[in-house]
Structures are given as C-alpha cells and as structure tokens.
Design an enzyme around this catalytic site. Structure first.
Site, mmCIF file in Angstrom:
data_model
loop_
_atom_site.group_PDB
_atom_site.id
_atom_site.type_symbol
_atom_site.label_atom_id
_atom_site.label_comp_id
_atom_site.label_asym_id
_atom_site.label_seq_id
_atom_site.Cartn_x
_atom_site.Cartn_y
_atom_site.Cartn_z
ATOM 1 C CG HIS A 218 -2.039 -1.111 0.874
ATOM 2 N ND1 HIS A 218 -2.014 -2.248 0.961
ATOM 3 C CD2 HIS A 218 -3.614 -0.653 0.610
ATOM 4 C CE1 HIS A 218 -3.119 -2.857 0.699
ATOM 5 N NE2 HIS A 218 -4.132 -1.852 0.477
ATOM 6 C CB SER A 239 -6.865 0.337 0.664
ATOM 7 O OG SER A 239 -7.894 0.214 1.712
ATOM 8 C CG ASP A 240 -7.246 -6.541 0.458
ATOM 9 O OD1 ASP A 240 -8.791 -6.420 0.603
ATOM 10 O OD2 ASP A 240 -6.819 -7.368 -0.044
ATOM 11 C CB ALA A 241 -10.928 -5.316 3.830
ATOM 12 C CB ALA A 243 -4.458 -3.017 3.545
#
Length: 943
Positions: A218, A239-241, A243
């Site tokens: 990220h 973004s991923d959850a 992260a």
C-alpha cells in the site's frame, strides 16, 4: 437549490473538464469524505453515495442470487479469451441489473485477480488464472473488457485488478515480505498486470496485504513508477480491507495512523477500505495528516479527481441513463447456457486409457465425497440453479443406469452423559427456509439459535463424518444439515454447507488416554456437555466414536455392481485452502485416497474426477487408474458439464493453467518469490511434473505441420497448420513457446508467447498465424537496467503442452549484444545481482529504493557477472546500514579476497553511511559480495 445544469453533468464535455468543475464545487470536508470506501452523498449537489468494491470474480458475489460461473482458475483452464470476454459481459450485465434494483450493488467491481499461481499451495489458488504471465494477462484482458463493455464513453462496470503485487501466501500475509529481484519483478509479476491496464478496460488496482522487498504494497512506489505510466487514463487505487490500519497495527511500519495514511495517499492510494461502513476513523486520520502537514490539499484533490473520473465514466453524473442502461438482466437463458459452456470448456482430461467417453447404457456408479455436491467458494454468488455430478449423470444417462455412494463414514458419538442426539425442530423453521430443490439456505440456517441444540441421551444420531485432510472434519446429520456453532456456543445441525469468513462447521478429534476430545476449529475450544446439550467450552468432554459404516465399504459395494465407476474427489473451497489459509500438502486427503482405492479394487474400470480449486499430487492414481479428469468448481452448471464430457457430447479441451507437481518435495518454499533462482513454475522447473503446464487430452488426435517463423519488422511471424486427424469434432489449444538458445543469463526453459483455442471438425485442418512482438522475446537486463532483446538464436516450439512439443523451428534475431556492467560509471545496485544465496531484498527507505540484507542464516552472497573495472579500480565505497556489527567482503569467484569492510552499527535500518576500502581490479570480471551480520547493502561504487 440544486443547479441541474452544471458543467459536470454535461456528457458532451470531456471528462477532465467535468471532473474539474465538480471538484471545484466540493468543500474540503466533502472531498476528504470521498476517500473512504463508503463515500457519502453530497445532497446539495444532487450527488448520491458511492461505494468502491463489488466482488465479481466469477459472477456477482455476496449480493444474493446471481449466475455463478466456474472459478477463476477454471476460466483460466479454458485458454479461451473469447469465452471469458462473454462471461465478463454477462457478469457486468448482472451487476448493472442488480444495481438498478439495489443500490448497494456497486459498479466498481473488484475483479479479476491476476496474481500468478506461482505456488499451488497458496490458499487463494482458485482466484487466479494461471502461473504464466502471458496466459494470465490474456484472460484478464478478456474478462475486464467484458466487464467494462464496449461503449466508447460509458463503462458498464469499472474493474479493479487484484492484488498488487507478488502475493501468493495467506500465511502471515499482512506481515511477510516477498523478496522480488528486478528480473522477476519485470519479467513475471508486473507483466500479469500490464497488458490489462494497457488495454484500457481497467479502472484501477487493489494493493495486496503483503510487503514487497520490505515495503508494504500500500506504499508501493511501483504504483507511480510503473502502473500509472502504462496508460494516460486515471487509475483508481483501492486499498484492501483493513490494510491501511495494518501499516501501524500489524506491520509497525509507521508509528501513527496519520503518518501511515498520509504515506499511502502520497504513494497513490485513492480509496481507503477500512473500518467497514464507518468512515469517521479514516476521515479523522486524513484530517490529522493535513493538520500535521504530512499531506496537503493537492494530495486530497489528486485522489478525489481519480475517483470522480471513474464515477463519471460509469455515467453517474449524466442527466440521462447511459445507452443500454436498464435493459440488463440476470439469470437469463443466455447466461445459463454460457455458464454451461464455460464449465464444459474448463474440464481437463488428464489421462485416458480408452475408458472414456462412456457409451450409452453404461451402468455407472457415481461415488465420492463430491459426487452429489455443487460447492461454492468465498467469492461465489447465491446459486439459483444447482447441478452436481450425480444429477448431471442421471439426467444424461437415465436414473436407472446410475447408482450412488457418497463414501462418508457413518458414526455415532457417545459421551459419559449418553449418545449424541440431533433433536427435531419443534417449529417449522427448517422447512420454511428450504428452497425448491429441498436445499437449506445457509444464510438462513447457519448461526441460528432458535433451533434446538444437540443433546445427549439414549437415541443415538448417525452422523456422516468427512475428513477433509489434516484431521479437519465435518459432521452432518441425517437430514443433510452440518453441525455448526452459533454465537451462543451451542452445537446445532443448522448449516447447509460449511462456509463463512470463520467456518463454524469444522472440527478435529484429538486422542486422549480415555477417549477423544472433539475440538471446534472455528473457536479453538472443545465440545462439552452442559445441562444435557452440547456447547463449546475451555474444558471438553471425552467422546467415543463408534463407526456404523465405513465409507470405503459403501463405495466398494456400489463399484462392484457397475460397468464403470466415477469417483468424484476434491476439496471444499471453505476448508483447508482458502483466503486466510494456505494448504500444507499436495496430497489428496486420506479418506478420499481410500475411496478411489476401494473403487478400483472392486472395479478396475474406475475414473477419478477431481473437482478442486488447486492441483493435487495424485501420482498413485495416475499410475493405477485408466482415466483421470480435473475441473475447478464449475459453478451452477458443474455437474451437467462433467456429465456431457464423460458422455462424449463434448470432447474435453481444457488445458492446465499451472504445473501439477508430483510431490511436495518438488515445491519451493511458500515465501520464495524468486521464480528464477528457485527454478519455479514450468518456466524454470527442472524436474518431471506429474502433468505439465498446458496439458490436456482429447477424444481425438491432432497433428501439427509446416511450422515457420520469420522476422517482420518488430514482429516475429509464426505460421503452422493444426489438423484434427481423428474421428471426433473437438477443440485443440495450439500453444507456442520460445526458448533463447544463446543466453548467458538464466533464461526460461520455454516461455509461452501465444496460444489459440481452435474448433476443428473431424478431418479438418486450419492454418494459424501469430504475430509475436519481438519485445516478447526479451528479458530485464540488470546490466543495462532496462528491457532488452538479445541477439541470438530463438527456438519456436509448437505443441499441445509445455512438454508435448510437436514441431520446432529456430530463427536468428539481430538485436542487442551483451554488455559488461560499467561499474565505474553506474556502480552496482545491490538488488541488481545475477545470483544470490542466503539474502533477501529489503527497503532502502520507506518511500522507495531497494537494498539487500542477510536472511535468517545471518550471512549471504551476491554474484554480479561481467563487471567492467576499466584500466584499474582502486577504491570501493559501500553504502550500508546496520543494526549491529557485520562485514561486507568483495572477492573473485576463485575465492581471492579483494576487500573487506567492517560495518559498525549505524543505528537503524534507514541510517545509511558510506564505507570505503582499497582494492585493485581491472578488466572484466565476475564479482562476489559476501554479507555477514545484520547489514543492509544498498550499492557499491568504484573509482
């Protein structure tokens, strides 16, 4: 009053002008709020709420009934871009149709997953397309084009690629770092993403949880250095959850969330998926970062502009619906037919000694733990239609010709308080949620507390026990419901299938001196008797397991009375290999091994059909059985598709999208991302696979003739003839590979450069032509620091798999000759080594740059080939940091030591210093660098 005719609502204006106008109308607070996944409405401008993120990996997921297509790895097995594009179109249409009915269905779809299937034990193997970057990118381009639609302006959906970058492990996935050398980065991992982005059908990417070269994805500098340079289009990074919080909470990369959030925004993250629907935490962090001067409004505006451009492309700000909007439907006859076609094309025939196809009137015993299952995975939608191998074969061959034996062990459980019993529900709750086919809806049953819990008494329940491998069990009651644990800790027969983010239906039996403890794996607690009923507790009761019937005996009995046996084996996608959980072995679970062996002992005419999310090491089955097939979980039409292939209505033409290794010993370490140095995937694997990349048999035979290759400007023109020389119409997948014969660097043993799935009638032939860009023959030259096509001989290999090569031709390409490393001018970046042993690549600084350090052994070596030291190099300077004392030693390959630098502790890993030493070296030579201790080396310079 709302202005109904502002420029941002004028579809005749360019998107950038519309976005600029809308951006100028938003307050700072409104702009900051838009950076959370759940962006609120701006009612004063007539702008609705917007959510990034709608899962659509192989159909619309999590939002109710939808068409369920084969898993992504199954779509990869079709090797058919045209088919996958149509699947993408269908999924995109269903997203639109469901969005029109329910605004919670988002138009920003998080699909496809283009992470390469480098390691078959990766838990999310089911989500990717292939271990090969060329095949992966071809399928990804097709799927995203389908999702995006073909309108020149309006996007049907906005696809986001997952997961950037070099992500193949669930074990420690948010703290582990993938050490990726420059060649692997450019030749392997980036290539999977690039073609889809360049195709113009991608709205953005999602970074992965892991770190690459010591830096969280990220914060990846590659987002700006590579991704956004591949296209002039505005790309959104979601973004991923969770992260963003991981940057502080688990990775400890920054001390404060304000620093971490600011760094992610500066690196290029635009939408923060964190804290669910509550945006207040992220908004507070962004405002804190602004107040501390870590970011400014330009950083906010840059991200908001990209998000608004995506929303504009989706038609959100247009005064009228986009052309065709409102006509989309789901569960159409066309989509059902496409789901069947995709499932048929995904079936791979691994071996066939003449057993298949099955003749009309054949008496078939369909046996195995997946024989009457239509399994879903975490990213599946809710099934509207369900087809199992059993129902498919009954429909195709007639119920009178089909016998069935599941093969689960039937057991009773006894405690000191009595036999385990499954009480009947006192109300009609269970019946009320049964569907038309009698299946229980897991969303309505799993977790229910109004059903009676299991009790102990005199009336024993017979439970089907299935061991999914590693001792992980499920227990199922006679009415088909699985034992599950609800929030109140009680055990009930209340789940149609195992599932959920935390699976509540899995158990393990643990031996104790006086019995067995039943461990609930979802909670880690043991099962105990409490007031006559069963619940989980810290201290469990002991159980006696009484076997009423062995599943292998049931299978053997069914097999003995049949003409042919079809054993259906494989995995449940929610157990032993899924998101959050890697597999530990290639082996088929022991219970399923026993079943196929029992079937074969009773009837040698036994076929093994593997229905799974990943490869297995079924070496014994391959040696002993006359036929084996594999298909990924095929969605709603899985059973019908398998039956049609077994019957010969469809000649199998699926091809393996990844290598099937023979045994665990052939696998690299799960966290070894150096596919070149680790000799991984079909590109470099030196061993003998069980089934090679691209493998797949047919019910007919194909011939390959007249292969030619010649250079045509920037293309390599390859032509060949493929003919069906058998008696059955079928598809062939012609595969073209290239091998560089004159390389001085480690080159692939063969590399896929083109393929085509070709339907051919019996006796028909087709002349195929491929235009392969010469750049596809290249490699990342660490000496030059760029992509290079080398002068030399290239062999073109045409065939039916990476190992089944039918003809070859060699061409000479005049391009670039080798060069020595000009170390007096460019020095040596430590990560630009040719070979290494015992080292890992780490971050030079938190923002960008690489360095090399020692691995767990505390020492390591780097080899740099062809270093040109000119007339004489007399001094070396090493840029180093160290958390403790260590050394950097330079020597020649013969062991002669050139210089040794003693490195003191510099403070922290980012506290760099330059150390110098004398040496005497001239001409071109290979250089070895040995590191010891906690030393980081960024580079060497010479004078």
């Amino acid at each position: 009053m709302i202005d109904t005719h502002p420029p941002f609502r004028d579809p005749q204006l360019p998107v950038d002008l519309r976005v600029d106008d809308l951006l100028s109308r938003l307050t700072l607070e409104e702009r900051v709020a838009m950076l959370h996944q759940f962006a609120p409405a701006v009612e004063r401008l007539g702008i609705g709420a917007f959510r990034t993120g709608q899962e659509a990996l192989h159909g619309v997921a999590w939002m109710g009934p939808a068409t369920v297509f084969p898993q992504a790895v199954g779509l990869g097995a079709t090797w058919n871009e045209e088919l996958v594009r149509r699947v993408g179109e269908a999924v995109g249409a269903e997203v639109r149709a469901m969005h029109a009915r329910d605004s919670r269905v988002g138009l920003n779809v998080w699909a496809p997953t283009v992470n390469l299937l480098r390691h078959p034990l990766w838990g999310r193997n089911e989500e990717g397309y292939s271990e090969d970057p060329a095949l992966t990118s071809a399928i990804a381009v097709a799927y995203t084009r389908g999702l995006r639609g073909d309108h020149p302006v309006h996007w049907r959906t906005a696809p986001v690629l997952k997961h950037w970058l070099a992500h193949n492990n669930e074990t420690d996935r948010d703290t582990s770092s993938s050490s990726v050398p420059p060649r692997v980065l450019h030749e392997y991992d980036l290539r999977a993403f690039r073609a889809a982005v360049e195709s113009g059908a991608v709205a953005g990417v999602m970074p992965a949880y892991n770190l690459v070269n010591g830096r969280p994805n990220h914060l990846s500098p590659y987002l700006e250095e590579h991704l956004r340079r591949w296209t002039a289009q505005d790309l959104v990074v979601c973004s991923d959850a969770g992260a963003p919080s991981n940057l502080v909470d688990s990775e400890h990369y920054y001390d404060t969330h304000e620093e971490a959030t600011a760094a992610a925004l500066r690196a290029g993250v635009d939408s923060f998926t964190d804290h669910g629907q509550d945006s207040s935490t992220i908004v507070a962090r962004l405002r804190g970062a602004l107040d501390q001067g870590l970011i400014d409004e330009q950083h906010i505006d840059r991200a908001v502009r990209r998000l608004l451009a995506m929303r504009c492309g989706l038609g959100e700000f247009d005064p009228q619906p986009a052309p065709g909007a409102g006509t989309e439907r789901f569960d159409t006859p066309e989509h059902r037919a496409l789901a069947l076609e995709a499932a048929e094309q995904a079936v791979v025939l691994l071996k066939n000694d003449g057993l298949l196809p099955l003749a009309e009137g054949t008496r078939i015993a369909v046996v195995g733990l997946l024989a009457d299952e239509c399994k879903l995975d975490w990213y599946s939608g809710t099934l509207i239609h369900r087809s199992t191998p059993l129902t498919g074969l009954r429909e195709r061959f007639g119920a009178a010709n089909i016998s069935f034996a599941e093969g689960a062990d039937l057991v009773r459980l006894r405690t000191a308080a009595g036999w385990v019993q499954v009480p009947l529900a006192e109300d009609e709750g269970a019946d009320a949620v049964r569907g038309a086919e009698g299946a229980l809806d897991p969303a309505l049953l799993a977790g229910r507390t109004d059903l009676p819990p299991l009790t102990c008494g005199d009336d024993p329940a017979e439970l089907a026990l299935i061991d999914w491998g590693g001792g992980v069990l499920t227990l199922r009651a006679a009415d088909g419901r699985y034992l599950s644990v609800a929030d109140d800790g009680r055990l009930r027969a209340s789940a149609d299938q195992p599932g959920g983010w935390v699976v509540q239906e899995t158990f393990r039996l643990e031996e104790r001196p006086d019995g067995q403890l039943l461990r609930h794996l979802g909670s880690g607690r043991a099962v105990a008797v409490d007031d006559g009923s069963l619940r989980i507790a810290d201290q469990g009761d002991l159980f006696e397991v009484v076997v009423v019937r062995r599943g292998a005996d049931e299978v053997a009995a069914a097999a003995a009375t049949a003409d042919v046996v079809v054993v259906v084996a494989g995995n449940d996608p929610h157990i032993n290999g899924r998101e959050t959980e890697d597999r530990t072995t290639l082996a088929l679970p022991e219970q399923q091994e026993r079943l196929w062996r029992a079937a074969r002992a009773a009837n040698p005419r036994t076929a093994l059909a593997l229905v799974s999310s990943y490869p297995y090491g079924v070496t014994d089955a391959d040696a002993e059985l006359p036929a084996l097939l594999w298909t990924a979980h095929g969605g709603q039409a899985a059973g019908s598709a398998l039956a049609r292939v077994l019957a010969g209505d469809v000649s199998p033409a699926g091809r393996l999208p990844q290598t099937w290794y023979a045994a665990d010993a052939d696998l690299p370490d799960l966290l070894d991302y150096d596919v070149i140095g680790g000799r991984q995937t079909y590109l470099y694997f030196d061993g003998e696979p069980l089934y090679p990349f691209g493998h797949g048999l047919s019910y007919t035979s194909f011939g390959y003739d007249d292969l030619s290759a010649e250079r045509d400007g920037d293309l390599l023109r390859v032509r060949l003839t493929v003919g069906n020389i058998g008696a059955v119409a079928a598809d062939e997948v012609a595969q073209l590979y290239v091998r560089f014969e004159d390389g001085t660097v480690a080159c692939p043993l063969r590399r896929l450069v083109a393929h085509r799935r070709v339907p051919l009638a019996a006796g028909a032939a087709e002349r195929l032509e491929f235009g392969i860009p010469l750049a596809e023959l290249g490699f990342w030259d660490v000496a030059r620091g760029r992509w290079t096509v080398a002068t030399g001989r290239y062999t073109v290999l045409a065939g039916a798999s990476a190992a089944d090569i039918r003809c070859t031709v060699t061409v000479t390409v005049d391009a670039e000759g080798p060069v020595a490393r000009d170390v007096l001018v460019r020095g040596l970046a430590a990560a630009d080594y040719d070979q290494q042993r015992g080292t890992v690549i780490v971050d030079r600084a938190k923002e960008s740059g690489d360095a090399v350090t020692t691995g767990p052994g505390g020492s390591g070596e780097l080899l740099f080939r062809g270093c040109d030291f000119g007339d004489a190099a007399t001094t070396v300077a090493a840029e180093v940091s160290a958390t403790g004392p260590g050394t950097v030693e330079l020597r020649l390959p013969d062991g002669a030591v050139l210089a040794t630098l003693a490195v003191p502790a510099t403070g922290g890993p980012y506290d760099w210093t330059s150390l110098k030493a004398g040496l005497l070296l001239s001409g071109v030579a290979d250089l070895e660098v040995r590191l010891t201790g906690p030393v980081r080396l960024a580079g060497l310079s010479f004078s």
